[in-house]
Write an enzyme that holds these catalytic residues in place. Structure first.
Site, PDB file in Angstrom:
ATOM      1  N   CYS A 165       0.812  -1.221   0.000  1.00 43.71           N
ATOM      2  CA  CYS A 165       0.000   0.000   0.000  1.00 43.71           C
ATOM      3  C   CYS A 165       0.844   1.270   0.000  1.00 43.71           C
ATOM      4  CB  CYS A 165      -0.938  -0.009   1.199  1.00 43.71           C
ATOM      5  SG  CYS A 165      -1.997  -1.475   1.228  1.00 43.71           S
ATOM      6  N   HIS A 305      -2.678   7.631   7.078  1.00 44.68           N
ATOM      7  CA  HIS A 305      -2.937   6.344   6.428  1.00 44.68           C
ATOM      8  C   HIS A 305      -4.338   5.874   6.800  1.00 44.68           C
ATOM      9  CE1 HIS A 305      -2.036   2.691   4.351  1.00 44.68           C
ATOM     10  NE2 HIS A 305      -2.166   1.949   5.431  1.00 44.68           N
ATOM     11  N   GLU A 316      -0.727   4.784  14.405  1.00 45.26           N
ATOM     12  CA  GLU A 316      -0.389   6.027  13.710  1.00 45.26           C
ATOM     13  C   GLU A 316      -0.631   7.242  14.600  1.00 45.26           C
ATOM     14  OE1 GLU A 316      -1.014   8.198   9.366  1.00 45.26           O
ATOM     15  OE2 GLU A 316      -2.365   6.576   9.959  1.00 45.26           O
ATOM     16  N   LYS A 337      -9.661   7.951   3.366  1.00 47.17           N
ATOM     17  CA  LYS A 337     -10.096   6.567   3.119  1.00 47.17           C
ATOM     18  C   LYS A 337     -11.499   6.314   3.666  1.00 47.17           C
ATOM     19  CE  LYS A 337      -5.543   4.295   2.944  1.00 47.17           C
ATOM     20  NZ  LYS A 337      -4.639   5.422   3.272  1.00 47.17           N
ATOM     21  N   HIS A 342      -9.828   1.989   0.655  1.00 47.59           N
ATOM     22  CA  HIS A 342      -8.371   1.829   0.587  1.00 47.59           C
ATOM     23  C   HIS A 342      -7.985   1.364  -0.803  1.00 47.59           C
ATOM     24  CE1 HIS A 342      -4.328   1.242   1.529  1.00 47.59           C
ATOM     25  NE2 HIS A 342      -4.384   0.337   2.489  1.00 47.59           N
ATOM     26  N   PHE A 403       1.654  -3.508   3.912  1.00 51.12           N
ATOM     27  CA  PHE A 403       2.026  -4.830   4.416  1.00 51.12           C
ATOM     28  C   PHE A 403       3.516  -5.063   4.137  1.00 51.12           C
ATOM     29  CE2 PHE A 403      -2.358  -7.159   4.049  1.00 51.12           C
ATOM     30  CZ  PHE A 403      -2.823  -6.418   5.113  1.00 51.12           C
TER      31      PHE A 403
END
Length: 417
Positions: A165, A305, A316, A337, A342, A403
């Site tokens: 991502c 994110h 985060e 998002k 996403h 990831f």
């Protein structure tokens, strides 16, 4: 060797809440959710039966049928967004030196639709290897950057970054550095993704990563809400034309913003889970601030994110508080998002566009779908819940994580002489 300045001179977007960059921005400011029941396949037996699709997408609206059949949908998305950004920047009509124009793109998965279709067709056959001759060119991730450069005859640096991502944020940082180091004058960058397929949805369901709020899809992506239960899968693309500042000035280009810093780091923790203390995220934001030559208190807005996962959002937020200290309470924070879902490898690109538009309009897009405060998150932080907020935005940061523990952070500033 002095580093050259890099500015943004073109924008393009194809997203679940708008199919051009201006329409995308309009959708964000309106707080529009792109989530709805899946139409690309029958998802009736899946744990998650909704996603953020690009609405009413028909490749025939953009390509002749023969051309469209040679490209996976993720490449189609990328070419559409890049074409918009290239036109916006007037790269073709200004007749720039195409030997000095490159394409650096990002995709986390690439041609999943094509890969799935060819494997299913083979499995249902008699064992005879009958494959589409365009199968491999459609599937590989670099078909996106290749097709963009072929379409426009750009002969500069050309490749794709793949870091889950974080892919398109890594492509932006790579493009930034190639221009800073005088290896190109202009780079078309960004990312595209099209993973709303049986294998994509089924795979992320197996990881227990996605929301299963099938009764209310439009409310399913709820970053920083106590009841968040996973991300909503999105698709689409976004593109930025990055250009050396003097080169842009010389041709009278419209300048949206200056890209002043990029940071990268690794969690080195787990293949899918974030470091719960946010140590890698602390490092990536510190690296970006150092690269930009600014202080934490100079930042006005962070597009986080913020995927709507229980672990990721909390990590985060912890990292932001560690890096920004008391100034964290003077920031606007939001996760777009909550509206787009996403977009995996394309997330960084569409969120970079959101940061640039926030500076253009001095408006912070919201984090929608907030219903219940999470007692684990500091309520003094301004998450820009549910409605866009007007404020002066001179410097904006975009965080993107993937990831494998890949972390990226990019920083834009309003243009100054």
């Amino acid at each position: 060797m002095s580093l050259r300045r890099v500015v943004v001179t073109g924008l393009g977007a194809l997203t679940p809440v708008g199919k051009t960059a201006p329409a995308y921005w309009e959708g964000l400011v309106a707080g529009r959710s792109g989530a709805a029941p899946i139409t690309r396949f029958d998802a009736g037996k899946f744990k998650t039966r909704f996603a953020c699709e690009v609405k009413d997408y028909n490749p025939d609206d953009y390509f002749d049928r023969k051309e469209g059949r040679k490209m996976d949908i993720f490449t189609q998305f990328g070419l559409i967004a890049a074409n918009e950004a290239i036109a916006d920047a007037r790269l073709i009509e200004d007749d720039v030196d195409k030997d000095r124009v490159g394409v650096i793109w990002g995709s986390g998965i690439g041609g999943l639709t094509s890969l799935q279709a060819e494997c299913i067709a083979f499995a249902h056959g008699d064992g005879t290897p009958r494959f589409n001759p365009f199968f491999i060119p459609k599937m590989i991730a670099d078909s996106s950057s290749g097709n963009i450069s072929i379409r426009h005859k750009f002969r500069g640096p050309n490749f794709v970054t793949t870091s889950a991502c974080a892919s398109s944020s890594d492509s932006i940082i790579s493009a930034f550095n190639y221009i800073r180091l005088n290896m190109a004058d202009v780079i078309v960058t960004g990312g595209s993704e099209a993973a709303i397929t049986e294998s994509g949805v089924g795979g992320f369901n197996a990881l227990k990563a996605m929301s299963e709020r099938n009764d209310a899809p439009e409310q399913a992506s709820r970053p920083y809400d106590k009841e968040r239960d996973g991300f909503v899968l999105g698709e689409g693309a976004a593109s930025l034309v990055l250009e050396e500042y003097e080169h842009a000035k010389a041709r009278g280009a419209k300048i949206y913003a200056e890209l002043i810093g990029g940071g990268m780091s690794a969690d080195a923790y787990h293949i899918t889970a974030p470091d719960p203390e946010g140590n890698g995220v602390v490092l990536v934001m510190q690296n970006a601030l150092r690269d930009a030559g600014i202080k934490p208190e100079d930042v006005d807005y962070i597009n986080t994110h913020g995927t709507s996962t229980p672990l990721g959002d909390g990590a985060e937020v912890k990292a932001i508080q560690k890096v920004f200290g008391e100034h964290a309470y003077g920031l606007n924070i939001s996760s777009t998002k909550s509206m787009t879902g996403h977009l995996l490898g394309a997330a960084g690109a569409i969120e970079a566009v959101a940061c640039i538009m926030a500076m253009q309009h001095d408006t912070v897009p919201p984090t929608i779908n907030h219903f219940t405060d999470d007692p684990e998150l500091d309520s003094r932080l301004n998450f820009t819940f549910n409605e866009a907020q007007k404020r002066e935005v001179n410097i904006a940061m975009s965080n993107t994580f993937g990831f494998g523990g890949h972390n990226t952070s990019v920083i834009f500033r309003k243009i100054s002489e």
